[in-house]
Design a protein around this motif. Structure first.
Motif, PDB file in Angstrom:
ATOM      1  N   LEU A 115      -3.842  19.810 -16.691  1.00  0.00           N
ATOM      2  CA  LEU A 115      -4.578  20.516 -15.642  1.00  0.00           C
ATOM      3  C   LEU A 115      -3.960  20.248 -14.275  1.00  0.00           C
ATOM      4  CD1 LEU A 115      -8.323  20.041 -16.702  1.00  0.00           C
ATOM      5  CD2 LEU A 115      -6.961  22.132 -16.811  1.00  0.00           C
ATOM      6  N   ARG A 116      -3.554  19.009 -14.053  1.00  0.00           N
ATOM      7  CA  ARG A 116      -2.908  18.669 -12.777  1.00  0.00           C
ATOM      8  C   ARG A 116      -1.577  19.425 -12.628  1.00  0.00           C
ATOM      9  NH1 ARG A 116      -4.751  14.209  -9.993  1.00  0.00           N
ATOM     10  NH2 ARG A 116      -2.659  13.892  -9.105  1.00  0.00           N
ATOM     11  N   ARG A 117      -0.850  19.544 -13.729  1.00  0.00           N
ATOM     12  CA  ARG A 117       0.412  20.277 -13.669  1.00  0.00           C
ATOM     13  C   ARG A 117       0.177  21.751 -13.338  1.00  0.00           C
ATOM     14  NH1 ARG A 117       3.369  23.352 -16.992  1.00  0.00           N
ATOM     15  NH2 ARG A 117       1.889  23.087 -18.703  1.00  0.00           N
ATOM     16  N   LEU A 118      -0.845  22.337 -13.996  1.00  0.00           N
ATOM     17  CA  LEU A 118      -1.158  23.739 -13.734  1.00  0.00           C
ATOM     18  C   LEU A 118      -1.646  23.953 -12.290  1.00  0.00           C
ATOM     19  CD1 LEU A 118      -2.991  24.677 -17.053  1.00  0.00           C
ATOM     20  CD2 LEU A 118      -0.709  25.404 -16.338  1.00  0.00           C
ATOM     21  N   ALA A 119      -2.299  22.920 -11.749  1.00  0.00           N
ATOM     22  CA  ALA A 119      -2.810  23.015 -10.370  1.00  0.00           C
ATOM     23  C   ALA A 119      -1.742  22.683  -9.341  1.00  0.00           C
ATOM     24  CB  ALA A 119      -4.009  22.083 -10.195  1.00  0.00           C
ATOM     25  N   GLY A 120      -0.541  22.339  -9.804  1.00  0.00           N
ATOM     26  CA  GLY A 120       0.539  22.017  -8.879  1.00  0.00           C
ATOM     27  C   GLY A 120       0.464  20.620  -8.315  1.00  0.00           C
ATOM     28  N   LEU A 121      -0.268  19.731  -8.995  1.00  0.00           N
ATOM     29  CA  LEU A 121      -0.390  18.343  -8.537  1.00  0.00           C
ATOM     30  C   LEU A 121       0.608  17.461  -9.262  1.00  0.00           C
ATOM     31  CD1 LEU A 121      -4.297  18.146  -8.672  1.00  0.00           C
ATOM     32  CD2 LEU A 121      -2.895  18.516  -6.632  1.00  0.00           C
ATOM     33  N   ASN A 178       1.889  14.081 -11.459  1.00  0.00           N
ATOM     34  CA  ASN A 178       1.328  13.369 -12.601  1.00  0.00           C
ATOM     35  C   ASN A 178       0.345  12.309 -12.116  1.00  0.00           C
ATOM     36  OD1 ASN A 178       4.434  13.927 -13.934  1.00  0.00           O
ATOM     37  ND2 ASN A 178       2.637  14.353 -15.194  1.00  0.00           N
ATOM     38  N   PHE A 179      -0.646  12.012 -12.951  1.00  0.00           N
ATOM     39  CA  PHE A 179      -1.669  11.042 -12.591  1.00  0.00           C
ATOM     40  C   PHE A 179      -1.046   9.675 -12.367  1.00  0.00           C
ATOM     41  CE2 PHE A 179      -5.187   8.123 -13.532  1.00  0.00           C
ATOM     42  CZ  PHE A 179      -6.150   8.645 -12.692  1.00  0.00           C
TER      43      PHE A 179
END
Length: 284
Positions: A275-281, A283-284
């Protein structure tokens, strides 16, 4: 750091956990009932069979489902979404140490528990009773009979807030720290072309996280369930529990908790990363 980025972080943390928690709601129902009934009660499998015989699978899946989803959107949104900011604030420009990561997780977990406490009360009560009423209706009933502050906002907070901090350390700190160490191994090297972390790294780290989180959270989780279901405070519940059932009772519900937290971690953190990748964020 923009408000939009922070909102995306919180949304990814909350949604990833809420989706998985909804799927695994039956294990949470059984775990909570096991903790409330006590260490000497029926086994988790016996309890699951009894509920299924009486109410079918709906009796395992639907109780507290709305509260489960809303609670995770609030608690995990704060815990997982705000953790990177808390970690960076604590560590400054340096690479965060294990202690600094633990402090950051404790702060976000504690704060997330305070935000979600009223919904958590409803969730535990509905798990205990088998109710699947709407969260709003359940809150209205509690507020009418026990008051908004006493019945919802502060009920069990002496147990839920430390539990929230502990499980955040067990989950978020373990995942973050273990991943940073495993990533140094050649088997988990980033993709040479796009620099992406391998999916295997997320899975292995999540397996480790499930074991640690279950063990760290078990005593706090047991006390929280009893206080929210039966009233009182954490210290009184702890003394009563140990005096009547022995220290082993603090781990009541460990196995059903592990059956929830292990797959929960294995599903949640890889989903969070995606989800973070899709949101352009990052990696955790």
């Amino acid at each position: 750091m923009s408000a939009t980025t922070v909102a995306l972080d919180v949304a990814c943390g909350g949604v990833s956990t809420a989706v998985v928690s909804a799927v695994l709601n039956p294990t949470d129902v059984i775990k909570t009932r096991r903790q409330i009934v006590g260490f000497s009660g029926a086994s988790p499998l016996d309890m699951a069979r009894a509920v299924a015989r009486a109410d079918g699978l709906r009796g395992l899946w639907l109780p507290g489902l709305q509260a489960t989803v809303l609670r995770e959107l609030l608690y995990s949104g704060c815990t997982k979404g705000l953790y990177p900011y808390a970690r960076d604030a604590v560590a400054g420009e340096e690479d965060a140490s294990l202690a600094q990561r633990a402090l950051a997780a404790a702060l976000t977990g504690f704060g997330g528990s305070l935000c979600a406490n009223a919904v958590d009360v409803v969730k535990v009560k509905q798990f205990d009773s088998g109710s699947n009423r709407s969260v709003v209706a359940a809150m209205r009933d509690v507020a009418r009979s026990e008051g908004v502050v006493r019945g919802l906002l502060v009920r069990g907070v002496s147990a839920s807030a430390p539990r929230g901090a502990a499980i955040a350390i067990g989950e978020v700190t373990t995942y973050d720290y273990a991943k940073s160490r495993l990533a140094r191994h050649p088997a988990f090297a980033r993709d040479a072309q796009n620099g992406a972390e391998p999916f295997s790294l997320h899975i292995v780290t999540s397996v480790i996280t499930g074991v640690v989180a279950t063990t760290v959270a078990a005593p706090f989780d047991t006390i929280k369930s009893r206080v929210m279901a039966r009233g009182g405070n954490a210290w009184t519940a702890l003394r009563s529990l140990v005096a009547r059932e022995g220290p082993a009772a603090l781990l009541a519900g460990w196995w059903p908790a592990y059956c929830r937290l292990a797959p929960h971690a294995i599903l949640t953190f890889p989903l969070l990363e995606q989800l973070r990748r899709l949101a352009g964020l990052e990696n955790f």
